[in-house]
Design a protein around this motif. Structure first.
Motif, short mmCIF file in Angstrom:
data_model
loop_
_atom_site.label_atom_id
_atom_site.label_comp_id
_atom_site.label_asym_id
_atom_site.label_seq_id
_atom_site.Cartn_x
_atom_site.Cartn_y
_atom_site.Cartn_z
N ASP A 177 1.01 -1.45 -0.54
CA ASP A 177 0.12 0.51 0.12
C ASP A 177 0.78 1.31 -0.22
N GLY A 178 2.60 1.19 0.09
CA GLY A 178 2.80 2.41 -0.13
C GLY A 178 3.20 3.22 1.48
N LEU A 179 2.85 2.25 2.78
CA LEU A 179 2.94 2.78 4.04
C LEU A 179 3.29 1.87 4.42
N SER A 180 2.97 0.58 4.72
CA SER A 180 3.54 -0.67 5.51
C SER A 180 3.91 -1.16 4.85
N GLU A 181 4.83 -2.21 5.61
CA GLU A 181 5.93 -3.20 5.62
C GLU A 181 4.84 -3.73 5.02
N PRO A 182 5.46 -4.44 3.47
CA PRO A 182 4.64 -4.74 2.58
C PRO A 182 4.55 -6.81 3.29
N PHE A 183 3.17 -7.77 3.17
CA PHE A 183 3.07 -8.96 3.30
C PHE A 183 3.87 -9.93 3.42
N GLU A 184 4.18 -10.90 4.22
CA GLU A 184 5.41 -11.72 3.58
C GLU A 184 4.68 -12.90 4.22
N PRO A 185 4.54 -13.92 3.05
CA PRO A 185 4.07 -15.46 3.09
C PRO A 185 4.51 -15.95 3.88
N VAL A 186 4.30 -16.99 5.27
CA VAL A 186 5.67 -17.06 6.14
C VAL A 186 5.10 -19.03 6.17
N ARG A 187 5.87 -20.33 5.90
CA ARG A 187 5.44 -21.68 5.69
C ARG A 187 4.84 -22.13 7.14
N ALA A 188 3.51 -22.69 7.40
CA ALA A 188 3.30 -23.22 8.00
C ALA A 188 2.33 -24.18 8.18
N HIS A 189 2.34 -24.96 9.56
CA HIS A 189 1.43 -26.55 9.76
C HIS A 189 0.39 -25.75 9.56
N ALA A 190 -0.38 -24.81 10.53
CA ALA A 190 -1.37 -24.70 10.66
C ALA A 190 -1.74 -22.81 10.60
N PHE A 191 -2.76 -22.36 9.56
CA PHE A 191 -2.62 -20.99 9.90
C PHE A 191 -3.85 -20.33 10.25
N VAL A 192 -3.35 -19.82 10.81
CA VAL A 192 -4.98 -19.27 11.57
C VAL A 192 -5.84 -17.83 10.79
N THR A 193 -6.82 -18.03 10.14
CA THR A 193 -6.42 -16.81 9.11
C THR A 193 -8.01 -15.61 9.06
N GLU A 194 -8.03 -14.33 9.51
CA GLU A 194 -8.97 -13.62 9.01
C GLU A 194 -9.49 -14.41 7.69
N CYS A 195 -11.17 -14.02 7.28
CA CYS A 195 -11.57 -13.97 6.36
C CYS A 195 -12.98 -12.79 6.28
N THR A 196 -12.31 -11.55 6.77
CA THR A 196 -13.14 -10.47 6.73
C THR A 196 -13.90 -9.97 4.97
N PHE A 197 -13.34 -10.25 4.06
CA PHE A 197 -14.30 -10.29 2.93
C PHE A 197 -13.60 -11.58 1.81
N GLY A 198 -14.38 -12.62 2.74
CA GLY A 198 -14.03 -14.08 2.01
C GLY A 198 -15.36 -14.27 1.16
N LEU A 199 -15.27 -14.55 0.22
CA LEU A 199 -16.82 -13.58 -0.58
C LEU A 199 -15.33 -13.64 -2.36
N PRO A 200 -16.11 -14.17 -2.96
CA PRO A 200 -15.82 -13.87 -4.20
C PRO A 200 -15.91 -11.99 -4.95
#
Ligand SMILES: [Zn+2]
Ligand SMILES: [Zn+2]
Length: 342
Positions: A117-140
């Motif tokens: 976004d030009g301001l926040s530190e860009p997202f970095e994917p992290v390898r994991a066995h289990a991922f607790v994810t938000e899905c605020t906008f989890g619809l197509p």
């Protein structure tokens, strides 16, 4: 049977091996905090741990708290758990939290978005066995246009209003969204005024070195006529409130992912809706989940049942975690402001 790396209690997401919580919603002894939004950084914990970039805002919001910091990528040992923070791309300083116990890795996403976004530190994917994810906008239906396109729309709206001497009042969440708009707007169009709550966060972020264009705080004695054609960054609740009257017959807009839904757009006291979110969209969520390599996905924070079913169909071991996070709650469920009477 071995304890899970993380479990959910009535106080929040808990790590038994390290005896700590992540973004707990009830007071605990040790809280690891992903970012400063009020549904994640709550008052009353004995000890806090966050990234150094998130700590100033958390302190600004919660006052005199005991907070230690840990840099992105740095590892620390808490009890039998190894803990590290990784950029979540949501707001400046926001983190995903990685927890490793006896070789098993769980990652808690916090809130995240996958595009820079030009301001926040860009997202970095992290390898994991289990991922607790938000899905605020989890619809197509939630698929974001590129930021530069949305910002071009914002600039065009502001420029057209300024040409007619009208103020452009833009409602945005005071921590994150407002500064993202500031960092990306064409500041040469005119002066930028800010609501006090926005300016307070600006001051905190500027003090830690983030570059934002000059802004002028709206104080009771400010005469809006001195700033014709200004862009006014307001909080969502100020939009359509008596606070707006000083700007005369202004054009109003609201910047949020929820603006993708026509019903919500209509209920807002705004002429325009800009679809701009600090959360991952549908493609972003799906890409982030695949990049973790995790087989177990725990969904929270949004369209959990639909999203869980979708993930199960894709072959994941997907479960819902009941949390008290609220997503872009201020956008979604805040009482609707009174309509503006020009
Ligand atoms: Zn957040
Ligand atoms: Zn949240």
């Amino acid at each position: 049977m071995r304890q899970p790396v993380l479990t959910v209690t009535d106080r929040g997401i808990y790590c038994p091996a390290g005896d700590f919580f992540i973004d707990p919603w009830r007071p605990v002894d040790r809280a690891l905090i992903t970012h400063g939004h009020s549904d994640h950084a709550r008052p009353g914990h004995a000890r806090y741990l966050s990234t150094p970039a998130a700590a100033p805002v958390i302190r600004h919001r919660l006052g005199d708290i005991r907070i230690a910091t840990q840099l992105y990528g740095e590892q620390s040992k808490i009890g039998d758990a190894t803990v590290s923070f990784h950029p979540a791309g949501h707001v400046p300083g926001s983190a995903q939290i990685r927890v490793e116990v006896a070789g098993e890795v769980w990652v808690v996403s916090g809130d995240y978005k996958t595009t820079p976004d030009g301001l926040s530190e860009p997202f970095e994917p992290v390898r994991a066995h289990a991922f607790v994810t938000e899905c605020t906008f989890g619809l197509p239906v939630f698929t974001w246009r590129p930021q530069f396109e949305v910002m071009a729309d914002v600039n065009a709206w502001w420029r057209a209003n300024a040409a007619e001497g009208r103020a452009s009042v833009l409602g945005a969440y005071a921590l994150g969204k407002a500064q993202r708009l500031l960092a990306n707007v064409d500041a040469s169009i005119g002066p930028i005024l800010t609501h006090g709550a926005v300016e307070a966060v600006n001051a905190v972020l500027r003090a830690q070195g983030l570059a934002l264009p000059p802004t002028i705080r709206v104080t009771p004695d400010l005469d809006a006529h001195d700033y014709p054609g200004a862009l006014v960054l307001a909080t969502p609740s100020a939009l359509g409130s008596p606070w707006m009257r000083r700007f005369g017959p202004a054009s109003t807009a609201f910047a949020s992912g929820w603006m993708a839904l026509r019903g919500i757009r209509r209920r807002r006291a705004a002429d325009r809706g800009f679809v701009l979110s600090d959360h991952a969209d549908w493609p972003g969520l799906n890409a982030a989940i695949r990049e973790t390599g995790a087989e177990t996905i725990l969904v929270t924070h949004g369209y959990t049942s639909v999203f869980r079913r979708w993930l199960a169909e894709q072959g994941f071991d997907a479960r819902i975690v009941e949390t008290e996070f609220e997503g872009e709650a201020i956008d979604a469920s805040e009482p609707e402001p009174e309509p503006t009477t020009p």
